[in-house]
Structure formats: C-alpha cells, structure tokens
Design a protein around this motif. Structure first.
Motif, PDB file in Angstrom:
ATOM      1  N   GLY A 268      -3.136  59.247  45.491  1.00 32.42           N
ATOM      2  CA  GLY A 268      -4.626  59.035  45.517  1.00 32.42           C
ATOM      3  C   GLY A 268      -4.968  58.444  44.204  1.00 32.42           C
ATOM      4  O   GLY A 268      -5.967  57.615  44.126  1.00 32.42           O
ATOM      5  N   ARG A 269      -4.572  58.669  43.076  1.00 36.37           N
ATOM      6  CA  ARG A 269      -4.669  57.996  41.737  1.00 36.37           C
ATOM      7  C   ARG A 269      -4.610  56.580  41.886  1.00 36.37           C
ATOM      8  O   ARG A 269      -5.321  55.670  41.313  1.00 36.37           O
ATOM      9  CB  ARG A 269      -3.772  58.684  40.657  1.00 36.37           C
ATOM     10  CG  ARG A 269      -4.241  59.825  40.289  1.00 36.37           C
ATOM     11  CD  ARG A 269      -3.023  60.758  39.243  1.00 36.37           C
ATOM     12  NE  ARG A 269      -3.048  60.032  38.114  1.00 36.37           N
ATOM     13  CZ  ARG A 269      -1.929  60.664  37.227  1.00 36.37           C
ATOM     14  NH1 ARG A 269      -1.289  61.547  37.621  1.00 36.37           N
ATOM     15  NH2 ARG A 269      -1.850  59.910  36.072  1.00 36.37           N
ATOM     16  N   LEU A 270      -3.488  55.920  42.409  1.00 36.20           N
ATOM     17  CA  LEU A 270      -3.365  54.505  42.614  1.00 36.20           C
ATOM     18  C   LEU A 270      -4.328  53.896  43.329  1.00 36.20           C
ATOM     19  O   LEU A 270      -5.095  52.715  43.113  1.00 36.20           O
ATOM     20  CB  LEU A 270      -2.100  54.304  42.821  1.00 36.20           C
ATOM     21  CG  LEU A 270      -0.604  54.519  41.915  1.00 36.20           C
ATOM     22  CD1 LEU A 270       0.519  54.088  42.934  1.00 36.20           C
ATOM     23  CD2 LEU A 270      -0.850  53.712  40.927  1.00 36.20           C
ATOM     24  N   VAL A 271      -4.980  54.622  44.427  1.00 39.84           N
ATOM     25  CA  VAL A 271      -6.016  53.909  45.156  1.00 39.84           C
ATOM     26  C   VAL A 271      -7.258  53.995  44.429  1.00 39.84           C
ATOM     27  O   VAL A 271      -7.779  52.892  44.526  1.00 39.84           O
ATOM     28  CB  VAL A 271      -5.900  54.809  46.444  1.00 39.84           C
ATOM     29  CG1 VAL A 271      -7.165  54.409  47.452  1.00 39.84           C
ATOM     30  CG2 VAL A 271      -4.817  54.618  47.428  1.00 39.84           C
ATOM     31  N   HIS A 272      -7.534  55.199  43.793  1.00 39.94           N
ATOM     32  CA  HIS A 272      -8.676  55.427  43.022  1.00 39.94           C
ATOM     33  C   HIS A 272      -8.750  54.074  42.140  1.00 39.94           C
ATOM     34  O   HIS A 272      -9.747  53.459  41.784  1.00 39.94           O
ATOM     35  CB  HIS A 272      -8.566  56.542  42.434  1.00 39.94           C
ATOM     36  CG  HIS A 272      -9.866  56.788  41.320  1.00 39.94           C
ATOM     37  ND1 HIS A 272      -9.791  56.323  40.005  1.00 39.94           N
ATOM     38  CD2 HIS A 272     -11.130  57.079  41.537  1.00 39.94           C
ATOM     39  CE1 HIS A 272     -10.998  56.452  39.241  1.00 39.94           C
ATOM     40  NE2 HIS A 272     -11.650  56.867  40.401  1.00 39.94           N
ATOM     41  N   HIS A 273      -7.569  53.988  41.259  1.00 41.81           N
ATOM     42  CA  HIS A 273      -7.566  53.028  40.251  1.00 41.81           C
ATOM     43  C   HIS A 273      -7.707  51.647  40.782  1.00 41.81           C
ATOM     44  O   HIS A 273      -8.262  50.783  39.911  1.00 41.81           O
ATOM     45  CB  HIS A 273      -6.249  53.134  39.433  1.00 41.81           C
ATOM     46  CG  HIS A 273      -6.122  54.521  38.705  1.00 41.81           C
ATOM     47  ND1 HIS A 273      -7.261  55.382  38.615  1.00 41.81           N
ATOM     48  CD2 HIS A 273      -4.961  54.947  38.121  1.00 41.81           C
ATOM     49  CE1 HIS A 273      -6.779  56.339  37.784  1.00 41.81           C
ATOM     50  NE2 HIS A 273      -5.444  56.225  37.660  1.00 41.81           N
ATOM     51  N   ALA A 274      -7.299  51.394  41.895  1.00 43.73           N
ATOM     52  CA  ALA A 274      -7.230  49.820  42.463  1.00 43.73           C
ATOM     53  C   ALA A 274      -8.794  49.690  42.852  1.00 43.73           C
ATOM     54  O   ALA A 274      -9.259  48.496  42.789  1.00 43.73           O
ATOM     55  CB  ALA A 274      -6.420  49.640  43.951  1.00 43.73           C
ATOM     56  N   ILE A 275      -9.380  50.778  43.570  1.00 41.57           N
ATOM     57  CA  ILE A 275     -10.811  50.358  43.735  1.00 41.57           C
ATOM     58  C   ILE A 275     -11.659  50.394  42.646  1.00 41.57           C
ATOM     59  O   ILE A 275     -12.620  49.679  42.582  1.00 41.57           O
ATOM     60  CB  ILE A 275     -11.130  51.529  44.818  1.00 41.57           C
ATOM     61  CG1 ILE A 275     -10.432  51.785  46.175  1.00 41.57           C
ATOM     62  CG2 ILE A 275     -12.759  51.456  44.993  1.00 41.57           C
ATOM     63  CD1 ILE A 275     -10.970  52.712  46.946  1.00 41.57           C
ATOM     64  N   GLN A 276     -11.326  51.367  41.681  1.00 39.81           N
ATOM     65  CA  GLN A 276     -12.416  51.138  40.605  1.00 39.81           C
ATOM     66  C   GLN A 276     -12.099  49.913  39.596  1.00 39.81           C
ATOM     67  O   GLN A 276     -13.017  49.424  39.165  1.00 39.81           O
ATOM     68  CB  GLN A 276     -12.142  52.449  39.642  1.00 39.81           C
ATOM     69  CG  GLN A 276     -12.837  52.521  38.435  1.00 39.81           C
ATOM     70  CD  GLN A 276     -14.411  53.042  38.893  1.00 39.81           C
ATOM     71  OE1 GLN A 276     -14.303  53.961  39.603  1.00 39.81           O
ATOM     72  NE2 GLN A 276     -15.251  52.160  38.237  1.00 39.81           N
ATOM     73  N   SER A 277     -10.935  49.504  39.367  1.00 42.75           N
ATOM     74  CA  SER A 277     -10.828  48.313  38.894  1.00 42.75           C
ATOM     75  C   SER A 277     -11.163  47.233  39.541  1.00 42.75           C
ATOM     76  O   SER A 277     -11.797  46.221  38.964  1.00 42.75           O
ATOM     77  CB  SER A 277      -9.089  48.109  38.610  1.00 42.75           C
ATOM     78  OG  SER A 277      -8.680  49.080  37.715  1.00 42.75           O
TER      79      SER A 277
END
Length: 286
Positions: free
Chosen positions: A149-158
């Motif tokens: 979930g963190r990786l998905v969040h970071h990809a979207i946020q970035s």
C-alpha cells in the motif's frame, strides 16, 4: 499518499470582489514568463534535499532508538505531516477567488520560489526515499509494514507532485494543479494524530484515556481533512476542466475519486475502532 475548505464563485457581492481585488494588488498573475524562469534543476535539487533529510532523520532515529525501525518511521512521518500540513494550511488561508475555478493560490505562493512548491519538492523527496527504503528491505528478505500500500501511495503521490512541480507549459493549468495539490496536502493533518496514536500505543507509560483521546482526534481530523476537504477539492477540479488537457483532467479526477473512496473506507474503520475500543487498532497507510 494523496494531501480545501469552502468557497464559491457564483454569487459574490461587489464589495467582496473589491476586497479580493485589493488583496491581489501588488501580486501579479502567474504568467508564462514566471514559469519559463523556473529552474527545473533547482526544483530537482529540492526534491533530492527532501529525500536526503528524510533518510538522515530515519537512520538517526533508528540509531537513537536502538534499531527500532517502526518507531523511527512513525517519528519521521510525524515530522513530515506536521511540516506539510502547516505549509498547506498557510496556502489554504491565502486562497483567493478565481474567475475559472472556485479558488486558487495567490501567484506569490504558486511560484516555484514560494514555500508551497518547495514543500511539494521536499515531500516528493520524502516519499521517494521511503519507497527506496521499502525496496531495500524487500531485497533483504524483509517485509515492511503495509509495504504494498505504501508503494502504491508513493507512486500516485509522486506522480501528482511531479506534474504540479515540473509541468509548466500553461500558467492556468499549473496554477490549478498547484492550488489543488495544496488543498489535498491538508489531509496530512490527520496523519499527525495517526502517528501520535501509533507511538502512544507502543509506549507503556501513556494512559489509556490519552490513547482514546488521540483515537477520537484522529477520527475528527480525518473526517475534516480528508472527507470534507476532498469533497470540495473534487468540486474545484470539476470546475477547472477548461484549463486542463482532457487526459490530465481525467487522471486528476481519477486520483482524487479513488482517494476519496479509500478515505471513506478508512473513516468507517476508524469510527468502528473508536466506538468499539476492544477492536484491534486500525492500521492505515494514508
């Protein structure tokens, strides 16, 4: 990760419009010349600085906490949330009425040299650094908490940050993106209480009544900064359609809509946890 209040452009009195004009005096509109003068290199350096600071803070706290990586992550994320939500609140307090979309940042805060765009850069560096940490841990055979979930969040946020920082070909589009992202970043306000709650549960010295107070504070702040805030943000994005390219507008609405659905689900879990103290504490990556 995916970071606002009320306003309307439809029915504004002449006196209010004059007040807005006075507020704009001495603050030139965001122009193509402003954006052309922005240095992508300087913004990239600011992203790298954010990542370096986050990495240094994490490893420093890990050492001070004798290798307790989970607590170090909570402390660093707490600092990130406090910084980003404070800057977002400053931007939100300065929002002005706009003739195309409801509200927008004043140009002085929408330019690359202002605190809001610098915060976007630093925060993007933080998310990229955390993504690198997760990948490093996975390569060592460890599975960090909520890593997928963190990786998905970071990809979207970035992606959202990168577009707002580096896409500067159209002034009105850039202003709309940076204004919307500033509103979205107020969601980090609830993360302050999320991390405080997590730290309190790890500490045996914190009384139960304080953890309960933090849980309710998290629920209230989550509802305001993520549900109410994002409802208005989506409305602003819909009204700003004329200034966006069709593909970018669809992408931004998709991100905001998905974030809103996830926030509703997390809010319901938090509410059940508050109403049923015996329930297992809710873990979120938001």
């Amino acid at each position: 990760p995916c970071r606002a209040l009320t306003g309307s452009c439809n029915c504004v009195s002449a006196g209010a419009m004059q007040g807005a004009s006075r507020a704009d005096s001495g603050d030139k509109a965001l122009t193509e010349e402003d954006l052309a003068a922005e240095s992508h290199w300087e913004k990239a350096v600011a992203v790298a600085l954010g990542g370096a600071c986050a990495s240094t803070a994490y490893f420093t706290f890990c050492r001070l906490l004798q290798g307790d990586g989970s607590t170090a992550e909570d402390v660093v994320d707490l600092l990130h949330s406090a910084y980003t939500s404070a800057v977002a609140a400053r931007g939100i307090s300065a929002l002005q009425r706009h003739k195309v979309f409801d509200i927008a940042l004043p140009p002085r805060l929408a330019r690359a040299g202002g605190p809001v765009v610098r915060m976007f850069c630093h925060s993007m560096g933080y998310f990229l650094a955390d993504a690198c940490l997760i990948l490093l841990e996975l390569s060592r055979g460890h599975s960090p908490k909520l890593w997928a979930g963190r990786l998905v969040h970071h990809a979207i946020q970035s992606t959202s940050n990168g577009l707002s920082i580096f896409r500067t070909s159209r002034p009105q589009e850039t202003l709309a993106m940076r204004s919307g992202l500033c509103q979205a970043y107020f969601a980090e306000f609830s993360t302050i209480f999320l991390r405080l709650s997590s730290l309190a549960r790890r500490s045996r010295s914190v009384q139960h009544r304080w953890t309960r107070a933090l849980d309710w504070s998290l629920l209230v702040s989550f509802g305001l900064s993520r549900l109410v805030n994002f409802t208005f943000l989506i409305r602003c994005c819909l009204r700003a359609q004329p200034v966006f390219s069709p593909g970018l507008h669809a992408l931004l609405l998709g991100i905001q809509g998905s974030a809103y659905v996830l926030n509703v689900g997390w809010f319901l879990k938090l509410a059940r946890s508050c109403l049923r103290p015996s329930m297992r504490h809710v873990s979120l990556e938001c």
